[in-house]
Design an enzyme around this catalytic site. Structure first.
Site, PDB file in Angstrom:
ATOM      1  N   THR A   1      25.874 -38.545  69.705  1.00 26.47           N
ATOM      2  CA  THR A   1      26.272 -37.378  70.478  1.00 26.47           C
ATOM      3  C   THR A   1      27.751 -37.175  70.255  1.00 26.47           C
ATOM      4  O   THR A   1      28.474 -37.994  69.969  1.00 26.47           O
ATOM      5  CB  THR A   1      25.845 -37.492  71.851  1.00 26.47           C
ATOM      6  OG1 THR A   1      26.495 -36.288  72.416  1.00 26.47           O
ATOM      7  CG2 THR A   1      26.207 -38.744  72.306  1.00 26.47           C
ATOM      8  N   ASP A   2      28.413 -36.048  70.568  1.00 22.22           N
ATOM      9  CA  ASP A   2      29.521 -35.756  70.500  1.00 22.22           C
ATOM     10  C   ASP A   2      30.162 -36.117  71.970  1.00 22.22           C
ATOM     11  O   ASP A   2      31.506 -36.334  71.711  1.00 22.22           O
ATOM     12  CB  ASP A   2      30.067 -34.213  70.316  1.00 22.22           C
ATOM     13  CG  ASP A   2      29.538 -33.088  71.618  1.00 22.22           C
ATOM     14  OD1 ASP A   2      28.692 -33.736  72.416  1.00 22.22           O
ATOM     15  OD2 ASP A   2      29.649 -32.176  71.628  1.00 22.22           O
ATOM     16  N   GLU A   3      29.562 -36.394  72.833  1.00 24.38           N
ATOM     17  CA  GLU A   3      30.153 -37.102  74.060  1.00 24.38           C
ATOM     18  C   GLU A   3      30.711 -38.470  74.144  1.00 24.38           C
ATOM     19  O   GLU A   3      31.552 -38.797  74.702  1.00 24.38           O
ATOM     20  CB  GLU A   3      28.710 -37.031  74.975  1.00 24.38           C
ATOM     21  CG  GLU A   3      28.124 -35.808  75.484  1.00 24.38           C
ATOM     22  CD  GLU A   3      27.344 -35.944  76.717  1.00 24.38           C
ATOM     23  OE1 GLU A   3      27.716 -36.775  77.693  1.00 24.38           O
ATOM     24  OE2 GLU A   3      26.851 -34.799  77.007  1.00 24.38           O
TER      25      GLU A   3
ATOM     26  N   TYR B   1      25.766 -42.504  80.065  1.00 25.56           N
ATOM     27  CA  TYR B   1      25.239 -42.384  79.146  1.00 25.56           C
ATOM     28  C   TYR B   1      26.151 -42.302  77.760  1.00 25.56           C
ATOM     29  O   TYR B   1      25.647 -42.843  76.864  1.00 25.56           O
ATOM     30  CB  TYR B   1      24.536 -40.594  79.234  1.00 25.56           C
ATOM     31  CG  TYR B   1      24.137 -39.829  77.948  1.00 25.56           C
ATOM     32  CD1 TYR B   1      22.919 -40.265  76.972  1.00 25.56           C
ATOM     33  CD2 TYR B   1      24.779 -38.799  77.531  1.00 25.56           C
ATOM     34  CE1 TYR B   1      22.513 -39.972  75.972  1.00 25.56           C
ATOM     35  CE2 TYR B   1      24.682 -38.328  76.200  1.00 25.56           C
ATOM     36  CZ  TYR B   1      23.299 -38.723  75.377  1.00 25.56           C
ATOM     37  OH  TYR B   1      23.025 -38.277  74.572  1.00 25.56           O
TER      38      TYR B   1
ATOM     39  N   LYS C   1      25.704 -44.654  74.347  1.00 22.93           N
ATOM     40  CA  LYS C   1      25.648 -44.003  72.946  1.00 22.93           C
ATOM     41  C   LYS C   1      26.815 -44.581  72.009  1.00 22.93           C
ATOM     42  O   LYS C   1      26.646 -45.028  70.994  1.00 22.93           O
ATOM     43  CB  LYS C   1      25.430 -42.475  73.000  1.00 22.93           C
ATOM     44  CG  LYS C   1      24.204 -41.988  73.759  1.00 22.93           C
ATOM     45  CD  LYS C   1      22.974 -42.116  72.849  1.00 22.93           C
ATOM     46  CE  LYS C   1      22.904 -41.484  71.444  1.00 22.93           C
ATOM     47  NZ  LYS C   1      21.558 -41.724  71.057  1.00 22.93           N
TER      48      LYS C   1
END
Ligand code: NAD
Ligand code: DAU
Length: 349
Positions: free
Chosen positions: A130-132, A155, A159
């Site tokens: 993810t970009d997060e 989260y 990741k």
């Protein structure tokens, strides 16, 4: 070619399974999914009877099970999507995210390494991220593949950690890995805890639309079908050891997106203009809420020729039409445990 897709009963995973089965009839696709609250085999009805598709209910946190599975099945490739994926849930139960997203990923890396040994010709371990992991942007700039990791939620921290483990298995053991980091997806089959399907469902039911904070946070939205296409391109043509950012250059503040969604819903439901927007209710902000995500996907576009296929306005309209047509899917998903979850998450907001 025998590919293991993990998390194939979830939102993005079900699109990836369908895409690979439709595009590559000669491949065998095995979908491994634990069927958590987010896994739904109804997402795959269209392809479940295909002779080259099989489903295995299993848990990636069970390392012994994965070792046996890889030994038996001799996969050529892995596309790893199984994860706990909802930021709000990671705030109420962080440990589940560490166990599934970190330990589960390490178990898969170990199983692939043991199964493939030195015979790495044609093998690929593709980790979907993810970009997060890159953190939060101010009003300027975009995330590139070189942006340092700076996760804030449990989260995104889980990741980020899993991404580091995947790179470590490449650098230390020579596992042929590739990673992609994608922005917010939207489209059919998304569990209605995430912004767009939750709000579509609430608008249908004339329930309040809980906007966190002032609704000023910005996300970069990509149609899930375009993500599945990018995953195909990266799986087949991406360079081993590389990372690719995936995104549609499509930034929207939450409130602007919600206003657009409300206008589309009013039209599709035959309601008076402005009726759905009256449901907007500002609630307590998400803890540690990242302000802005924006993905620079020029590497993927330049090197592998991928581009998104439709505009956000069109994709959102198609998405609304899908949820209105598939009302049975929506009511099945929104019954039972989802209701308890909803009460728990929004109590007191
Ligand atoms: P999702 O929550 O809809 O689906 C996750 C799937 O994983 C479910 O089918 C669930 O049953 C399965 N799963 C969970 N724990 C498991 C376990 N222990 N063993 C086996 N299966 C398990 O998630 P999604 O939105 O489709 O996201 C898929 C992947 O893409 C995730 O890795 C996520 O981090 C990543 N991602 C999501 C987005 C997004 O906008 N949704 C954007 C970028 C990256
Ligand atoms: O950026 C990619 C990520 O996008 C993925 O890695 C995650 O798996 C996925 O869940 C998504 O995370 P977000 O937190 O951005 O998505 P979510 O749909 O939960 O929220 C989108 C924005 O809307 C965010 O700024 C929070 C806000 N929001 C969300 C909900 C559920 C609200 O204002 N109200 C809500 O009820």
């Amino acid at each position: 070619m025998h590919i293991l897709i993990t998390g194939g009963a979830g939102f993005i995973g079900s699109h990836v399974v369908r895409h690979f089965l439709n595009s590559y009839p000669s491949y065998t696709i095995t979908n491994l999914d634990k069927l958590t609250y987010a896994g739904n085999l109804a997402n795959l009805r269209e392809v479940e009877r295909l002779p080259n598709y099989r489903f295995i209910k299993g848990d990636i946190t069970d390392g012994d099970f994965l070792m046996r599975l890889f030994e038996e099945q001799r996969f050529d490739g892995v596309i790893h999507l199984a994860a706990e994926s909802h930021v709000d849930r990671s705030i109420t139960n962080p440990t589940a995210f560490v166990v599934t997203n970190v330990l589960g990923t390490v178990n898969l890396l170990n199983a692939a390494k043991a199964s493939w040994g030195a015979n790495l010709e044609g093998k690929r371990f593709y980790h979907i991220s993810t970009d997060e992991v890159y953190g939060s942007l101010g009003s300027e700039g975009m995330f590139t593949e070189e942006t340092p990791y700076d996760p804030h939620s449990p989260y995104s921290a889980s990741k980020a950690s899993s991404d580091h483990f995947v790179r470590a298995w490449h650098d230390t053991f020579g596992l042929p890995v590739v990673i992609s980091n994608c922005s917010n997806n939207y489209g059919s089959f998304q569990f209605p805890e995430k912004l767009i399907p939750l709000f579509i469902n609430n608008i249908i039911q004339k329930k309040p639309l809980p906007v966190y904070g002032k609704g000023e946070n910005i996300r970069d939205w990509l149609w899930v079908v375009d993500h599945a296409q990018a995953i195909d391109v990266i799986y087949h043509q991406g360079k081993t050891g590389e990372t690719y950012n995936i995104g549609g250059h499509n930034e929207w503040s939450n409130i602007a997106l919600i206003q657009l969604l409300c206008r589309i819903m009013d039209t599709k439901l035959g309601r008076a203009a402005g009726e759905s927007e009256k449901l907007v209710t500002y609630v307590t902000d998400r803890a540690g809420h990242d302000l802005r995500y924006a993905i620079d996907s020029s590497k993927l576009q330049r090197e592998l020729g991928w581009v998104p296929s439709i505009t956000f306005e069109k994709g959102l309209e198609l998405t609304v039409e899908w949820y209105l047509t598939e009302s049975e899917w929506l009511s099945n998903v929104t019954s039972g445990s989802y209701q308890c979850y909803y009460e728990e998450m929004y109590r007191g907001r």
